[in-house]
Design an enzyme around this catalytic site. Structure first.
Site, PDB file in Angstrom:
ATOM      1  N   ASN A 124       0.834  -1.205   0.000  1.00 25.51           N
ATOM      2  CA  ASN A 124       0.000   0.000   0.000  1.00 25.51           C
ATOM      3  C   ASN A 124       0.867   1.253   0.000  1.00 25.51           C
ATOM      4  OD1 ASN A 124      -2.362   1.430  -0.073  1.00 25.51           O
ATOM      5  ND2 ASN A 124      -3.142   0.731   1.906  1.00 25.51           N
ATOM      6  N   HIS A 155      -9.121   3.941   8.432  1.00 25.30           N
ATOM      7  CA  HIS A 155      -9.682   2.670   7.987  1.00 25.30           C
ATOM      8  C   HIS A 155     -11.127   2.485   8.427  1.00 25.30           C
ATOM      9  CE1 HIS A 155      -5.567   1.369   6.920  1.00 25.30           C
ATOM     10  NE2 HIS A 155      -6.189   0.496   6.150  1.00 25.30           N
TER      11      HIS A 155
END
Length: 488
Positions: A310, A341
């Protein structure tokens, strides 16, 4: 049957039933494949040499909003509302989780806000080189802003790119830098036209196909939840538990490989993602790539894993939080990542555990790594041991991220007696976070220098980014390492 509620279109419900996948997942994949075809059409018929940037902005935005409405129905209005409100905030103040698209839009909004703030409200001497390179000196128009946040190439799965890179792509201006010659210097390559992305797109689609096949076949056979199965916990030996922990988390990664690689391929197919030629004249299409699979699976340190996983999100966290934090930047950055998140407790457990693991891994590596560089056999043994330790630690850390709920997460950690948490705390208590090079002997300094060269060779891979977004960050890699960067 794979019937499930969805806020988006149910047109593909028969296909969902046939493949036994939830309708929202089917909508996502089909829309991404549509975006891939649209990207080819966009590059062919709406190339910057054939039409104006205004048309390219409008078409990219309308296609993006259509995909959002197809997948999420009227909830897609949240994208416009968030973008509209944030645009007003950016104009007034110059500053600055639902679904994954909202997470990507959040990244873009906060990144652009800081880039505008750095470019229009701060003096150049107050900025780091990376901030200076990313700074936006002119307020974007509303069309440019919405196109950047909601374009069809990145609205569903990203990846994040810098505003300057995106505008340069729309306007047909080369923004990439590429190494030239043996001196290692970099120069803009205005004289060479961007090559065809067909080979890069084909290669990435092959990776997508293999990842999807692995996910649909193997992943379901190795559920992460089995790690907390009572019978398994009661009967399995420690080697069996450790092996299954690693294998089950290994099997959970291909779905990310699929989504991120497909997103990268879509951007490439539209002509976005070219970052120049290497010194051998080979075109590179990884300007906004989000991962490097081989380096992830072969990681021998926490740093190496995070450097290759990522990537764009790690850079976003570094730019908007780590570099700007006034105290405890590592803790603040992990906490921001958890908030970004979502609200599941498992996210917070994973990132709090990640703080411990990162600090402990940094202390161990900085104190011992340089003793195992030579001879080659010793380094090989060290690499094997650190690979096992890294893969096991990463798996241990991210189990709550997959389980999401608090009770099963604590059940897993208690079944392991919190052993890696305890080891990390002991490491931090017994070892200095950074070994002082001032007190090191001459021989140790040589070993540290060799270790640094090996690290650069292992992590450089020459691929992380020479985009405006990434290259300016990597120009200060040595400075960042001295300040214990996030991914160390």
């Amino acid at each position: 049957m794979a019937t499930t509620s969805t806020t988006g279109s149910t047109l593909l419900q028969p296909l969902s039933n046939a493949v036994q996948l939830p309708i929202d997942q089917v909508n996502f994949v089909v829309c991404q494949l549509f975006a891939l075809l649209a990207a080819v059409w966009f590059r062919t018929y709406l190339h910057s040499s054939k039409t104006s940037s205004f048309i390219r902005h409008v078409v990219a935005t309308l296609l993006g909003l259509y995909l959002a409405f197809f997948c999420f129905g009227w909830y897609a209005l949240h994208f416009l509302v968030q973008s509209g409100i944030s645009y007003c905030i950016v104009i007034v103040a110059g500053v600055e989780n639902m679904h994954h698209p909202m997470m990507i839009i959040t990244q873009k909004i906060t990144s652009l806000a800081y880039e505008i703030h750095d470019g229009m409200f701060r003096k150049d001497e107050e900025l780091t080189p990376s901030q200076r390179g990313l700074a936006v000196r002119r307020m974007p128009s509303l069309l440019e802003y919405v196109s950047y946040t909601c374009n069809f190439m990145g609205i569903l799965a990203g990846p994040l790119c810098s505003y300057k890179d995106y505008i340069a792509f729309i306007e047909g201006r080369p923004s990439h830098l590429a190494p030239s010659g043996e001196s290692g210097k970099e120069e803009q390559q205005h004289e060479r036209a961007d090559p065809s992305p067909n080979a890069a797109v084909t290669e990435k689609l092959l990776v997508c196909g293999l990842s999807l096949l692995f996910h649909l076949t193997i992943s379901n056979m190795l559920p992460v939840e089995y790690n907390i199965d009572e019978h398994f916990q009661a009967t399995a030996s420690w080697p069996a538990k450790a092996t299954y922990l690693y294998v089950s988390l290994l099997a959970a990664r291909p779905k990310y490989y699929f989504a991120w690689t497909l997103a990268d391929a879509i951007n490439n197919a539209a002509g976005f993602g070219f970052r120049g030629y290497d010194k051998n004249g080979v075109a590179r299409w990884d300007l906004i790539s989000n991962l490097r699979i081989q380096q992830i699976e072969m990681s021998t340190s926490f740093k190496m894993f995070l450097d290759n996983w990522n990537i764009q999100t790690a850079l976003w966290l570094k730019r908007v939080c780590y570099e700007r934090a006034t105290f405890s930047p590592t803790i603040q950055t992990f906490f921001l990542s958890a908030i970004w998140h979502g609200v599941y407790p498992g996210y917070y457990l994973t990132f709090l555990t990640g703080v411990l693991m990162t600090l402990a891994a940094r202390a161990v590596r900085s104190n011992f790594r340089h003793y195992f560089i030579e001879p080659p056999r010793l380094k090989l043994c060290y690499d094997i041991i650190t690979w096992v330790a890294t893969q096991l630690t990463i798996s241990y850390t991210v189990v709550p991220f997959v389980l999401l709920s608090i009770k099963p997460s604590f059940k897993f950690y208690s079944s392991w007696y919190y052993c890696l948490h305890i080891c990390s705390i002991l490491v931090l208590l017994l070892l200095p976070a950074k070994k002082s090079q001032k007190r090191a002997s001459t021989q140790e300094n040589v070993q540290l220098s060799r270790a640094k060269k090996f690290d650069e060779r292992e992590n450089s891979l020459g691929q992380n980014s020479f985009s405006t977004t990434n290259n300016v960050c990597n120009q200060n890699q040595d400075i960042d390492s001295r300040h214990s960067s996030l991914t160390q």
